[in-house]
Design an enzyme around this catalytic site. Structure first.
Site, PDB file in Angstrom:
ATOM      1  N   GLY A   1     -30.429  -9.564  53.005  1.00 47.71           N
ATOM      2  CA  GLY A   1     -31.179  -8.819  54.008  1.00 47.71           C
ATOM      3  C   GLY A   1     -31.774  -7.501  53.571  1.00 47.71           C
ATOM      4  N   SER A   2     -32.163  -7.370  52.300  1.00 53.78           N
ATOM      5  CA  SER A   2     -32.746  -6.086  51.868  1.00 53.78           C
ATOM      6  C   SER A   2     -34.090  -5.834  52.556  1.00 53.78           C
ATOM      7  CB  SER A   2     -32.903  -6.060  50.346  1.00 53.78           C
ATOM      8  OG  SER A   2     -33.940  -6.920  49.918  1.00 53.78           O
ATOM      9  N   ASN A   3     -34.873  -6.870  52.807  1.00 54.75           N
ATOM     10  CA  ASN A   3     -36.119  -6.677  53.541  1.00 54.75           C
ATOM     11  C   ASN A   3     -35.846  -6.311  54.996  1.00 54.75           C
ATOM     12  OD1 ASN A   3     -38.738  -7.232  52.045  1.00 54.75           O
ATOM     13  ND2 ASN A   3     -37.453  -8.893  51.319  1.00 54.75           N
TER      14      ASN A   3
ATOM     15  N   ARG B   1     -33.310 -30.904  62.637  1.00 55.39           N
ATOM     16  CA  ARG B   1     -33.909 -29.556  62.658  1.00 55.39           C
ATOM     17  C   ARG B   1     -34.166 -29.095  64.094  1.00 55.39           C
ATOM     18  NH1 ARG B   1     -35.853 -27.552  57.930  1.00 55.39           N
ATOM     19  NH2 ARG B   1     -35.811 -28.950  56.144  1.00 55.39           N
TER      20      ARG B   1
ATOM     21  N   ASN C   1     -43.958 -13.469  57.970  1.00 59.55           N
ATOM     22  CA  ASN C   1     -43.066 -13.829  56.869  1.00 59.55           C
ATOM     23  C   ASN C   1     -43.463 -13.047  55.623  1.00 59.55           C
ATOM     24  OD1 ASN C   1     -41.072 -15.336  55.384  1.00 59.55           O
ATOM     25  ND2 ASN C   1     -42.769 -16.525  54.494  1.00 59.55           N
TER      26      ASN C   1
ATOM     27  N   HIS D   1     -43.479 -13.320  51.510  1.00 58.54           N
ATOM     28  CA  HIS D   1     -43.397 -14.342  50.453  1.00 58.54           C
ATOM     29  C   HIS D   1     -43.623 -13.672  49.104  1.00 58.54           C
ATOM     30  CE1 HIS D   1     -43.623 -18.300  48.645  1.00 58.54           C
ATOM     31  NE2 HIS D   1     -44.673 -17.878  47.970  1.00 58.54           N
TER      32      HIS D   1
ATOM     33  N   SER E   1     -46.683 -11.045  49.438  1.00 60.76           N
ATOM     34  CA  SER E   1     -47.610 -11.127  50.557  1.00 60.76           C
ATOM     35  C   SER E   1     -46.851 -11.184  51.867  1.00 60.76           C
ATOM     36  CB  SER E   1     -48.466 -12.407  50.448  1.00 60.76           C
ATOM     37  OG  SER E   1     -49.076 -12.520  49.184  1.00 60.76           O
TER      38      SER E   1
ATOM     39  N   ASP F   1     -46.275 -21.203  54.095  1.00 58.54           N
ATOM     40  CA  ASP F   1     -46.827 -20.063  53.340  1.00 58.54           C
ATOM     41  C   ASP F   1     -48.354 -20.040  53.395  1.00 58.54           C
ATOM     42  OD1 ASP F   1     -44.300 -20.679  50.811  1.00 58.54           O
ATOM     43  OD2 ASP F   1     -44.199 -19.460  52.633  1.00 58.54           O
TER      44      ASP F   1
HETATM   45  C1  GRF Z   1     -37.272 -11.903  48.957  1.00 61.73           C
HETATM   46  O1  GRF Z   1     -37.799 -11.881  47.666  1.00 61.73           O
HETATM   47  C2  GRF Z   1     -38.268 -12.591  49.860  1.00 61.73           C
HETATM   48  O2  GRF Z   1     -39.621 -12.441  49.478  1.00 61.73           O
HETATM   49  C3  GRF Z   1     -37.873 -14.003  49.706  1.00 61.73           C
HETATM   50  O3  GRF Z   1     -36.458 -13.999  49.646  1.00 61.73           O
HETATM   51  C4  GRF Z   1     -36.037 -12.765  49.074  1.00 61.73           C
HETATM   52  C5  GRF Z   1     -35.024 -12.255  50.063  1.00 61.73           C
HETATM   53  O4  GRF Z   1     -34.596 -11.046  49.895  1.00 61.73           O
HETATM   54  N1  GRF Z   1     -38.350 -14.851  50.786  1.00 61.73           N
HETATM   55  P1  GRF Z   1     -33.669 -10.267  50.984  1.00 61.73           P
HETATM   56  O5  GRF Z   1     -32.725 -11.278  51.610  1.00 61.73           O
HETATM   57  O6  GRF Z   1     -34.580  -9.681  51.998  1.00 61.73           O
HETATM   58  O7  GRF Z   1     -32.941  -9.252  50.177  1.00 61.73           O
END
Ligand code: GRF
Length: 198
Positions: free
Chosen positions: A15-17, A68, A110, A112, A139, A148
């Site tokens: 979850g760094s993003n 799903r 999203n 990517h 992106s 994507d």
């Molecule tokens: C990131 O590189 C994102 O682009 C990809 O998965 C990775 C996840 O990173 N989809 P985090 O879990 O947000 O650290």
């Protein structure tokens, strides 16, 4: 200022993003986080979000096997309860069905790790190195039924350096992801879809 937009963030891992988005959503931001949900109860990002006082939910996809739609129905129930205006996929590694996507289309983003439309799918860093690309990046795009493939709202570029391994490149791109995604969300939450270039 009108009420801030409610944002739910879907993750699968550390979850760094997600953290970069949450940290940017301060008092002056047009949005605020209302839920962080993961398809893996062991996702490290859940504890990090809880530590910041954000509601969390884990909807394990494994008990649903190949069904799903059933997994997404369980996920949707947690999402609907949080009443998000915007959904951010941040390292969420489940492919969503067109049915789920159509419910949130125009309100789901999203990130990517490639310069779309190049390298949709997985292993983007290794593919860029194998191709001998001089540049690579990430992106942020709107999510549509085309994997994507939705409209790109932001891109950030990095150089590919001699001797780079996929991990080296992934680390360099991730730093840019943490700048790009918050910048796009801040704009998107005001209804502004002008692309951002970093
Ligand atoms: C990131 O590189 C994102 O682009 C990809 O998965 C990775 C996840 O990173 N989809 P985090 O879990 O947000 O650290």
């Amino acid at each position: 200022m009108s009420d801030p937009k409610r944002v739910a963030i879907l993750i699968s891992g550390g979850g760094s993003n997600m953290l970069a988005l949450v940290r940017d959503m301060g008092p002056d931001h047009p949005a605020r986080p209302v839920l962080v949900a993961a398809n893996d109860p062991a996702a490290g990002g859940l504890a990090r979000a809880a530590g910041l006082g954000i509601a969390t939910a884990a909807v394990d996809h494994r008990p649903f096997g190949k069904d799903r739609a059933a997994f997404e129905a369980a996920l949707s129930a947690r999402l609907e309860a949080a009443r998000p205006d915007i959904i951010c996929l941040a390292g969420f590694m489940r492919i969503l069905t067109p049915g789920f996507i159509s419910r949130w289309e125009g309100r789901m983003l999203n990130i990517h790790p490639s310069l779309l439309p190049k390298y949709r799918g997985l292993h983007t860093h290794a593919r860029a190195i194998e191709a001998g690309d001089a540049e690579h990046g990430c992106s942020v795009h709107e999510v549509t039924a085309e994997l994507d493939g939705g409209p790109v709202l932001g891109q950030a570029r990095v150089p590919v350096l001699p001797g780079d391994t996929p991990d080296d490149l992934a680390a360099r791109v991730l730093e840019k992801e943490h700048l790009l995604y918050p910048a796009v969300l801040r704009r998107f939450a005001t209804g502004d879809r002008r692309p951002i270039r970093l």
